[in-house]
Every structure is written in C-alpha cells, then in structure tokens.
Design a protein around this motif. Structure first.
Motif, PDB file in Angstrom:
ATOM      1  N   GLY A 144      45.076 -70.362  20.863  1.00 53.77           N
ATOM      2  CA  GLY A 144      45.349 -71.228  21.388  1.00 53.77           C
ATOM      3  C   GLY A 144      45.091 -71.665  23.220  1.00 53.77           C
ATOM      4  N   ASN A 145      45.420 -72.727  22.471  1.00 53.88           N
ATOM      5  CA  ASN A 145      45.967 -73.470  24.338  1.00 53.88           C
ATOM      6  C   ASN A 145      46.368 -74.875  23.216  1.00 53.88           C
ATOM      7  OD1 ASN A 145      43.904 -75.781  25.299  1.00 53.88           O
ATOM      8  ND2 ASN A 145      42.880 -73.311  24.905  1.00 53.88           N
ATOM      9  N   LEU A 146      47.357 -75.401  24.158  1.00 53.35           N
ATOM     10  CA  LEU A 146      48.433 -76.556  23.819  1.00 53.35           C
ATOM     11  C   LEU A 146      47.693 -77.735  24.442  1.00 53.35           C
ATOM     12  CD1 LEU A 146      49.650 -78.540  21.802  1.00 53.35           C
ATOM     13  CD2 LEU A 146      51.491 -77.538  22.691  1.00 53.35           C
ATOM     14  N   ARG A 147      47.207 -78.587  24.460  1.00 60.13           N
ATOM     15  CA  ARG A 147      47.139 -80.388  25.210  1.00 60.13           C
ATOM     16  C   ARG A 147      47.994 -80.959  24.668  1.00 60.13           C
ATOM     17  NH1 ARG A 147      44.816 -84.938  25.751  1.00 60.13           N
ATOM     18  NH2 ARG A 147      43.309 -84.822  23.381  1.00 60.13           N
ATOM     19  N   LEU A 148      49.369 -81.289  25.424  1.00 62.75           N
ATOM     20  CA  LEU A 148      50.530 -82.380  25.008  1.00 62.75           C
ATOM     21  C   LEU A 148      50.667 -83.692  26.358  1.00 62.75           C
ATOM     22  CD1 LEU A 148      52.612 -82.917  22.784  1.00 62.75           C
ATOM     23  CD2 LEU A 148      54.032 -80.941  23.573  1.00 62.75           C
ATOM     24  N   THR A 149      49.739 -84.320  26.128  1.00 65.65           N
ATOM     25  CA  THR A 149      49.922 -85.585  27.127  1.00 65.65           C
ATOM     26  C   THR A 149      50.791 -86.282  26.891  1.00 65.65           C
ATOM     27  OG1 THR A 149      47.535 -85.444  27.461  1.00 65.65           O
ATOM     28  CG2 THR A 149      48.920 -87.299  28.550  1.00 65.65           C
ATOM     29  N   ASN A 150      51.727 -86.579  26.339  1.00 63.97           N
ATOM     30  CA  ASN A 150      53.354 -87.567  25.553  1.00 63.97           C
ATOM     31  C   ASN A 150      54.009 -86.902  25.443  1.00 63.97           C
ATOM     32  OD1 ASN A 150      51.785 -89.603  27.299  1.00 63.97           O
ATOM     33  ND2 ASN A 150      49.908 -89.251  25.647  1.00 63.97           N
ATOM     34  N   THR A 151      55.241 -87.055  25.017  1.00 63.57           N
ATOM     35  CA  THR A 151      55.897 -86.662  24.324  1.00 63.57           C
ATOM     36  C   THR A 151      57.376 -87.481  23.757  1.00 63.57           C
ATOM     37  OG1 THR A 151      56.962 -85.924  26.265  1.00 63.57           O
ATOM     38  CG2 THR A 151      55.969 -83.829  25.034  1.00 63.57           C
ATOM     39  N   ILE A 152      57.714 -88.218  22.935  1.00 57.03           N
ATOM     40  CA  ILE A 152      58.894 -89.097  22.471  1.00 57.03           C
ATOM     41  C   ILE A 152      60.277 -88.535  23.490  1.00 57.03           C
ATOM     42  CG2 ILE A 152      60.427 -89.153  20.653  1.00 57.03           C
ATOM     43  CD1 ILE A 152      58.423 -88.934  18.659  1.00 57.03           C
ATOM     44  N   ALA A 153      59.951 -87.748  23.560  1.00 51.76           N
ATOM     45  CA  ALA A 153      61.311 -86.692  24.422  1.00 51.76           C
ATOM     46  C   ALA A 153      61.175 -87.063  26.086  1.00 51.76           C
ATOM     47  CB  ALA A 153      61.918 -85.336  24.700  1.00 51.76           C
ATOM     48  N   GLY A 154      59.972 -86.983  26.568  1.00 48.26           N
ATOM     49  CA  GLY A 154      59.425 -87.712  27.868  1.00 48.26           C
ATOM     50  C   GLY A 154      59.590 -88.973  27.958  1.00 48.26           C
ATOM     51  N   GLY A 155      60.051 -89.884  26.544  1.00 48.50           N
ATOM     52  CA  GLY A 155      59.498 -90.894  26.749  1.00 48.50           C
ATOM     53  C   GLY A 155      58.523 -92.321  25.725  1.00 48.50           C
ATOM     54  N   ALA A 156      57.643 -91.634  25.279  1.00 49.53           N
ATOM     55  CA  ALA A 156      56.434 -91.691  25.162  1.00 49.53           C
ATOM     56  C   ALA A 156      56.864 -92.380  23.368  1.00 49.53           C
ATOM     57  CB  ALA A 156      55.102 -90.980  24.796  1.00 49.53           C
ATOM     58  N   GLU A 157      55.845 -92.919  22.720  1.00 43.96           N
ATOM     59  CA  GLU A 157      55.992 -93.589  21.669  1.00 43.96           C
ATOM     60  C   GLU A 157      55.892 -92.089  20.551  1.00 43.96           C
ATOM     61  OE1 GLU A 157      56.751 -96.435  20.092  1.00 43.96           O
ATOM     62  OE2 GLU A 157      57.221 -97.148  22.369  1.00 43.96           O
TER      63      GLU A 157
END
Length: 216
Positions: free
Chosen positions: A186-199
């Motif tokens: 498949g493929n992954l959409r990961l718009t926000n990450t905790i490591a990137g500063g998101a909740e």
C-alpha cells in the motif's frame, strides 16, 4: 537490566550486521569497527537515563531509540547531517524490513484480501512491539480501502523530544513507515507526527483501488 541484556545478546548482532553491510561500502573496516564500538559504549551510558515504560514492547522500542541516537552521533561525526540521516535509514531499514516481512507473512495466513491483510498487519504491529498502554492508539472511520488511526502517545518520539532532538526521530523512525507501507502493498499518508510537533501522528494506510472490495 533485562531489556538491556536482551538488546546486547539478541539485537546487537543484527544491528552490527546491518551496519557493517551498509557502512562497509563507505568506510574502511577499522573505521566501521571503531564507530560501532563507540556507539555501543555510549548506549551503555545513556540507557540509564531512559524512562521506564509500563509494557515490554515499548521498553524495547525506547532502548532502540537510544541506540539510534548513539549511532547517528557517530555517523554525523564523519559526514553531513543529511547524509547521516540517509545512511542511518538504510541501516535501520535493513532491520525494520525483516520485522515487516515477518508480520506480513503471518497476517497473510488468515487475510481475505489486500485491505484485510494491511489491516491485520498494522494491528499486529500495534499489538507488539508498538503496544498499549505506552503507545496510545485511536481507530478512526475511513473511506473504503484505507486503514486509519491516530497515535496519541509515542514513547520513542517523547524520548527524542526529551533529548531536544525531535528532528532525529522525525527524519529516521517516522520515515521508515513510508517504506513499510510499500512493503505491505500500500502507501502511507502521514501528515502530522508527534516528533514533528503535532498532537498526534495521523496514520492513513491505503491499498490499491482494485483491492477495496470485500472490506471487512
């Protein structure tokens, strides 16, 4: 102590093997050996600063985050930061892909179709080693063919943030999941990450159009 001994006895040989395979194309044998020695010695010191997670899988993951930090430091001392990210990810993927292949084979034994296979593979990973309550997951409704869930707590991201090095977690651990999605068909959409500063980390795993039927 148990986790540390497990890492040294069982995991260290696999990490060293992957590191030697990748680094051997770039550095001489003596330099590689020194790099490995220094990284493991630093791990022996930093492991004592780790917050003890309540479940076994998460404890292993945080220990591996410590190892990631020490290996990256050694790499960054010999090349640019961006090149160190690239080389680290190549080493990490050599290990992570083996975990992913094993998970995909196991879940394929009872899967009805590609969507069901992807759903079960992500669930197994969330059962171990990325397990609750240390990791906090929230399943979400999604369009056909998409496995959707948020990660509301990630011990690995929290470790890197505690070391004021969230960028390392984002540019290494987070990036591996894109390749894992491809490995799982498949493929992954990961718009926000905790490591990137998101909740939260908003994972959206998607299968091909022709595999969406018979969703269960």
């Amino acid at each position: 102590m148990l986790i540390h001994n497990l890492i040294i006895k069982l995991v260290k040989p696999f990490i060293n093997s992957s590191a030697r395979k990748v680094l051997g194309r770039l550095l001489d044998k003596s330099t590689v050996q020194t790099l490995l020695k220094n990284a493991w010695e630093e791990y022996g010191i930093l492991k004592n600063e780790v917050h003890l997670e309540p479940n076994f899988g998460a404890r292993i993951m945080v220990e591996l985050a410590v190892i990631s930090e020490t290996f990256f430091r050694q790499l960054a001392g010999k090349m640019s930061k961006q090149e160190a990210y690239r080389i680290f990810n190549e080493i990490a993927w050599d290990i992570y892909s083996k975990m992913g292949k094993t998970t995909y084979r196991l879940t394929g034994l009872t899967s009805k179709n590609k969507y069901d296979h992807l759903l079960k593979a992500t669930r197994l990973f969330r059962t171990f080693p990325f397990s609750s309550p240390s990791y906090q997951w929230k399943d979400l409704p999604a369009e056909p063919g998409v496995v959707a869930f948020d990660c509301e707590r990630c011990p690995v991201a929290n470790y890197f943030k505690s070391k004021e090095n969230a960028a390392l977690g984002f540019n290494t651990w987070c990036q591996l999941d894109y390749k894992l999605a491809e490995l799982w068909g498949g493929n992954l959409r990961l718009t926000n990450t905790i490591a990137g500063g998101a909740e939260v980390c908003d994972f959206r795993w998607k299968v091909d159009e022709d595999e969406r039927e018979n969703k269960t």
